[in-house]
Design a protein around this motif. Structure first.
Motif, PDB file in Angstrom:
ATOM      1  N   LEU A 177       0.847  -1.191   0.000  1.00 34.92           N
ATOM      2  CA  LEU A 177       0.000   0.000   0.000  1.00 34.92           C
ATOM      3  C   LEU A 177       0.885   1.243   0.000  1.00 34.92           C
ATOM      4  O   LEU A 177       1.730   1.411   0.874  1.00 34.92           O
ATOM      5  CB  LEU A 177      -0.908  -0.005   1.225  1.00 34.92           C
ATOM      6  N   THR A 178       0.673   2.137  -0.970  1.00 32.98           N
ATOM      7  CA  THR A 178       1.487   3.339  -1.067  1.00 32.98           C
ATOM      8  C   THR A 178       0.624   4.596  -1.037  1.00 32.98           C
ATOM      9  O   THR A 178      -0.579   4.549  -1.285  1.00 32.98           O
ATOM     10  CB  THR A 178       2.340   3.351  -2.356  1.00 32.98           C
ATOM     11  N   CYS A 179       1.283   5.721  -0.726  1.00 35.18           N
ATOM     12  CA  CYS A 179       0.599   7.013  -0.610  1.00 35.18           C
ATOM     13  C   CYS A 179       1.454   8.104  -1.234  1.00 35.18           C
ATOM     14  O   CYS A 179       2.668   7.960  -1.377  1.00 35.18           O
ATOM     15  CB  CYS A 179       0.372   7.381   0.863  1.00 35.18           C
ATOM     16  N   LYS A 180       0.803   9.231  -1.528  1.00 34.63           N
ATOM     17  CA  LYS A 180       1.510  10.441  -1.938  1.00 34.63           C
ATOM     18  C   LYS A 180       1.590  11.388  -0.753  1.00 34.63           C
ATOM     19  O   LYS A 180       0.583  11.666  -0.107  1.00 34.63           O
ATOM     20  CB  LYS A 180       0.783  11.150  -3.080  1.00 34.63           C
ATOM     21  N   SER A 181       2.787  11.899  -0.465  1.00 37.13           N
ATOM     22  CA  SER A 181       2.981  12.892   0.577  1.00 37.13           C
ATOM     23  C   SER A 181       3.503  14.181  -0.052  1.00 37.13           C
ATOM     24  O   SER A 181       4.355  14.131  -0.956  1.00 37.13           O
ATOM     25  CB  SER A 181       3.995  12.403   1.620  1.00 37.13           C
ATOM     26  N   VAL A 182       3.021  15.306   0.406  1.00 39.21           N
ATOM     27  CA  VAL A 182       3.546  16.589  -0.066  1.00 39.21           C
ATOM     28  C   VAL A 182       4.965  16.757   0.470  1.00 39.21           C
ATOM     29  O   VAL A 182       5.241  16.455   1.638  1.00 39.21           O
ATOM     30  CB  VAL A 182       2.653  17.752   0.407  1.00 39.21           C
ATOM     31  N   LEU A 183       5.868  17.205  -0.393  1.00 41.55           N
ATOM     32  CA  LEU A 183       7.257  17.424  -0.009  1.00 41.55           C
ATOM     33  C   LEU A 183       7.622  18.872  -0.321  1.00 41.55           C
ATOM     34  O   LEU A 183       7.511  19.310  -1.469  1.00 41.55           O
ATOM     35  CB  LEU A 183       8.182  16.479  -0.776  1.00 41.55           C
ATOM     36  N   GLU A 184       8.041  19.597   0.689  1.00 46.60           N
ATOM     37  CA  GLU A 184       8.452  20.983   0.498  1.00 46.60           C
ATOM     38  C   GLU A 184       9.966  21.082   0.558  1.00 46.60           C
ATOM     39  O   GLU A 184      10.582  20.672   1.546  1.00 46.60           O
ATOM     40  CB  GLU A 184       7.815  21.883   1.564  1.00 46.60           C
ATOM     41  N   THR A 185      10.563  21.600  -0.510  1.00 45.00           N
ATOM     42  CA  THR A 185      12.006  21.765  -0.577  1.00 45.00           C
ATOM     43  C   THR A 185      12.323  22.852  -1.595  1.00 45.00           C
ATOM     44  O   THR A 185      11.635  22.963  -2.622  1.00 45.00           O
ATOM     45  CB  THR A 185      12.709  20.459  -0.985  1.00 45.00           C
ATOM     46  N   PRO A 186      13.335  23.657  -1.345  1.00 47.41           N
ATOM     47  CA  PRO A 186      13.752  24.644  -2.337  1.00 47.41           C
ATOM     48  C   PRO A 186      14.589  24.028  -3.462  1.00 47.41           C
ATOM     49  O   PRO A 186      14.931  24.705  -4.424  1.00 47.41           O
ATOM     50  CB  PRO A 186      14.598  25.625  -1.511  1.00 47.41           C
ATOM     51  N   LEU A 187      14.904  22.764  -3.335  1.00 46.17           N
ATOM     52  CA  LEU A 187      15.765  22.094  -4.313  1.00 46.17           C
ATOM     53  C   LEU A 187      14.994  21.707  -5.566  1.00 46.17           C
ATOM     54  O   LEU A 187      13.772  21.536  -5.541  1.00 46.17           O
ATOM     55  CB  LEU A 187      16.385  20.846  -3.691  1.00 46.17           C
ATOM     56  N   GLU A 188      15.728  21.528  -6.647  1.00 41.84           N
ATOM     57  CA  GLU A 188      15.167  21.004  -7.880  1.00 41.84           C
ATOM     58  C   GLU A 188      15.456  19.503  -7.946  1.00 41.84           C
ATOM     59  O   GLU A 188      16.267  18.972  -7.180  1.00 41.84           O
ATOM     60  CB  GLU A 188      15.775  21.718  -9.096  1.00 41.84           C
ATOM     61  N   LEU A 189      14.799  18.819  -8.891  1.00 37.82           N
ATOM     62  CA  LEU A 189      15.001  17.381  -9.032  1.00 37.82           C
ATOM     63  C   LEU A 189      16.474  17.051  -9.270  1.00 37.82           C
ATOM     64  O   LEU A 189      17.002  16.065  -8.737  1.00 37.82           O
ATOM     65  CB  LEU A 189      14.153  16.834 -10.183  1.00 37.82           C
ATOM     66  N   GLU A 190      17.149  17.882 -10.068  1.00 35.60           N
ATOM     67  CA  GLU A 190      18.559  17.632 -10.358  1.00 35.60           C
ATOM     68  C   GLU A 190      19.405  17.686  -9.078  1.00 35.60           C
ATOM     69  O   GLU A 190      20.333  16.887  -8.896  1.00 35.60           O
ATOM     70  CB  GLU A 190      19.084  18.651 -11.369  1.00 35.60           C
ATOM     71  N   HIS A 191      19.091  18.643  -8.185  1.00 34.09           N
ATOM     72  CA  HIS A 191      19.829  18.739  -6.923  1.00 34.09           C
ATOM     73  C   HIS A 191      19.638  17.478  -6.090  1.00 34.09           C
ATOM     74  O   HIS A 191      20.583  16.978  -5.463  1.00 34.09           O
ATOM     75  CB  HIS A 191      19.357  19.959  -6.122  1.00 34.09           C
ATOM     76  N   LEU A 192      18.414  16.983  -6.060  1.00 33.84           N
ATOM     77  CA  LEU A 192      18.131  15.778  -5.287  1.00 33.84           C
ATOM     78  C   LEU A 192      18.890  14.575  -5.859  1.00 33.84           C
ATOM     79  O   LEU A 192      19.363  13.716  -5.117  1.00 33.84           O
ATOM     80  CB  LEU A 192      16.628  15.500  -5.267  1.00 33.84           C
ATOM     81  N   PHE A 193      18.992  14.521  -7.169  1.00 34.79           N
ATOM     82  CA  PHE A 193      19.738  13.436  -7.809  1.00 34.79           C
ATOM     83  C   PHE A 193      21.200  13.475  -7.370  1.00 34.79           C
ATOM     84  O   PHE A 193      21.773  12.453  -6.966  1.00 34.79           O
ATOM     85  CB  PHE A 193      19.637  13.564  -9.333  1.00 34.79           C
ATOM     86  N   TYR A 194      21.818  14.648  -7.456  1.00 32.39           N
ATOM     87  CA  TYR A 194      23.227  14.770  -7.077  1.00 32.39           C
ATOM     88  C   TYR A 194      23.441  14.523  -5.583  1.00 32.39           C
ATOM     89  O   TYR A 194      24.464  13.978  -5.171  1.00 32.39           O
ATOM     90  CB  TYR A 194      23.746  16.165  -7.426  1.00 32.39           C
ATOM     91  N   ALA A 195      22.465  14.937  -4.768  1.00 32.73           N
ATOM     92  CA  ALA A 195      22.636  14.841  -3.317  1.00 32.73           C
ATOM     93  C   ALA A 195      22.603  13.409  -2.824  1.00 32.73           C
ATOM     94  O   ALA A 195      23.173  13.083  -1.787  1.00 32.73           O
ATOM     95  CB  ALA A 195      21.536  15.643  -2.614  1.00 32.73           C
ATOM     96  N   SER A 196      21.940  12.549  -3.571  1.00 34.46           N
ATOM     97  CA  SER A 196      21.770  11.173  -3.127  1.00 34.46           C
ATOM     98  C   SER A 196      22.980  10.320  -3.472  1.00 34.46           C
ATOM     99  O   SER A 196      23.560  10.445  -4.551  1.00 34.46           O
ATOM    100  CB  SER A 196      20.529  10.566  -3.774  1.00 34.46           C
ATOM    101  N   HIS A 197      23.335   9.426  -2.546  1.00 32.55           N
ATOM    102  CA  HIS A 197      24.390   8.449  -2.796  1.00 32.55           C
ATOM    103  C   HIS A 197      23.809   7.037  -2.887  1.00 32.55           C
ATOM    104  O   HIS A 197      24.505   6.066  -2.627  1.00 32.55           O
ATOM    105  CB  HIS A 197      25.448   8.509  -1.690  1.00 32.55           C
ATOM    106  N   ALA A 198      22.548   6.941  -3.242  1.00 26.54           N
ATOM    107  CA  ALA A 198      21.910   5.632  -3.363  1.00 26.54           C
ATOM    108  C   ALA A 198      22.549   4.842  -4.503  1.00 26.54           C
ATOM    109  O   ALA A 198      23.014   5.427  -5.487  1.00 26.54           O
ATOM    110  CB  ALA A 198      20.406   5.791  -3.620  1.00 26.54           C
ATOM    111  N   PRO A 199      22.561   3.508  -4.422  1.00 30.93           N
ATOM    112  CA  PRO A 199      23.206   2.712  -5.475  1.00 30.93           C
ATOM    113  C   PRO A 199      22.477   2.762  -6.811  1.00 30.93           C
ATOM    114  O   PRO A 199      23.087   2.565  -7.862  1.00 30.93           O
ATOM    115  CB  PRO A 199      23.194   1.291  -4.898  1.00 30.93           C
ATOM    116  N   PHE A 200      21.148   3.017  -6.776  1.00 27.73           N
ATOM    117  CA  PHE A 200      20.360   3.049  -8.004  1.00 27.73           C
ATOM    118  C   PHE A 200      19.597   4.377  -8.054  1.00 27.73           C
ATOM    119  O   PHE A 200      18.725   4.630  -7.217  1.00 27.73           O
ATOM    120  CB  PHE A 200      19.381   1.877  -8.041  1.00 27.73           C
TER     121      PHE A 200
END
Length: 328
Positions: A102-125
């Motif tokens: 079961l999944t849900c949508k949550s509102v996320l507030e951040t001044p970052l753009e999607l590209e910033h989030l991509f660079y910030a993450s060190h996830a393997p995938f």
């Protein structure tokens, strides 16, 4: 490059064609297989950034990234979540499903753009589709090498700071039952495309960084033997396995129907898969830990498995705990 909103047969045929010619490519497909994108590895479009344990394509990060640590998450209230949870429990008691993600949508507030989030993450995938979404997944879907297919379902999560967290997770009857059901489902799924399918490693724990938290997650390793001509039917292989069992449930067909009725939104690429085929091997991941750009701002899609033993309060908290950007 091929991008399409058509039914899954088009994705199947396109990926089969790449496999038959052993043409290296990137591919991704949505949860319901209605959205998909394939592009050759040697001519990336630039619309998609991705990495799978170090292999991938994305522009170099800016020299300076000013990344505020705070993300404001506004998940659905417990009351709203409890109503969905109760509907799933009804379906379980009626024998229509035994496990449902079961999944849900949550509102996320951040001044970052999607590209910033991509660079910030060190996830393997990691995967980003320009102006649409970014995901940073800890979960591999399938890996193929030397005519052997491997899958690594993840089921069971706990805050690593909880006293005796490892013992609690391993001895939790609900988590144990959920994991066994997913392993059985994935073993059966692999048996549709492979022979000599077996569980190589059962219910081992891995620690992942979840923003400011450390989480323990339980995984298993299942593998089987593929025929030597698997390249020619690469698209058919994936369409047989999709949607991924770990983010649907069992029995899969009926559970997907219930998901579409209960969740109240289209998952889109969330809980779909993306991967790389290099002409010899395949690696792929499930698109979870997912931020999507909507007209009014960002949403974060997350969830967890529901069984008859599930507690609504714990499941709601797990859904909230999974709203994070790794190592931000």
């Amino acid at each position: 490059m091929l991008t399409c909103n058509a039914q899954h047969s088009s994705f199947e045929h396109a990926l089969n064609a790449y496999g038959a010619l052993k043409t290296p490519c990137f591919f991704m497909v949505s949860f319901d297989q209605s959205l998909w994108h394939i592009e050759p590895l040697n001519t990336p479009s630039g619309a998609v950034w991705y990495t799978l344990e170090g292999r991938g394509f994305f522009p170099p990060a800016p020299t300076v990234l000013n990344l505020p640590a705070a993300l404001v998450k506004k998940p659905p209230s417990f009351e709203a979540y409890a109503l969905m949870h109760a509907r799933v429990q009804e379906e379980i008691r009626s024998g229509n499903t035994y496990l449902l993600n079961l999944t849900c949508k949550s509102v996320l507030e951040t001044p970052l753009e999607l590209e910033h989030l991509f660079y910030a993450s060190h996830a393997p995938f990691r995967c980003l589709l320009k102006d649409q979404f970014v995901c940073f997944s800890p979960e591999r879907f399938v890996k193929i090498a030397d005519n052997t297919i491997h899958t690594f379902p993840m089921k069971g999560t706990i805050d690593a700071s909880v006293p005796e967290a490892r013992r609690q997770l391993l001895e939790d009857e609900k988590e144990k039952a959920e994991h066994v059901m997913v392993v059985d489902l994935l073993r059966n799924d692999l048996s549709r495309v492979a022979s000599r399918v077996h569980v190589k490693r059962f219910r081992y724990l891995e620690e992942i960084q979840a923003g400011g938290k450390r989480l323990l997650q339980a995984s298993s390793h299942i593998c089987g033997a593929l025929p030597e001509h698997w390249h020619e039917t690469l698209g058919s292989l994936f369409c047989t396995l999709l949607p991924a069992g770990s983010i649907t449930g069992t029995p899969k067909k009926k559970t997907v129907e219930i998901i579409q009725e209960v969740e109240g939104y289209a998952r889109g690429y969330f809980t779909g898969i993306f991967g790389i085929y290099d002409g010899e091997t395949v690696d792929s991941a499930v698109m979870i830990r997912f931020v999507e750009k909507e007209e009014k701002g960002f949403v974060y899609k997350s969830g967890g498995g529901i069984t008859l033993l599930s507690d609504a309060h714990k499941e709601h908290q797990e859904m909230v705990d999974k709203i994070y950007v790794p190592l931000l």
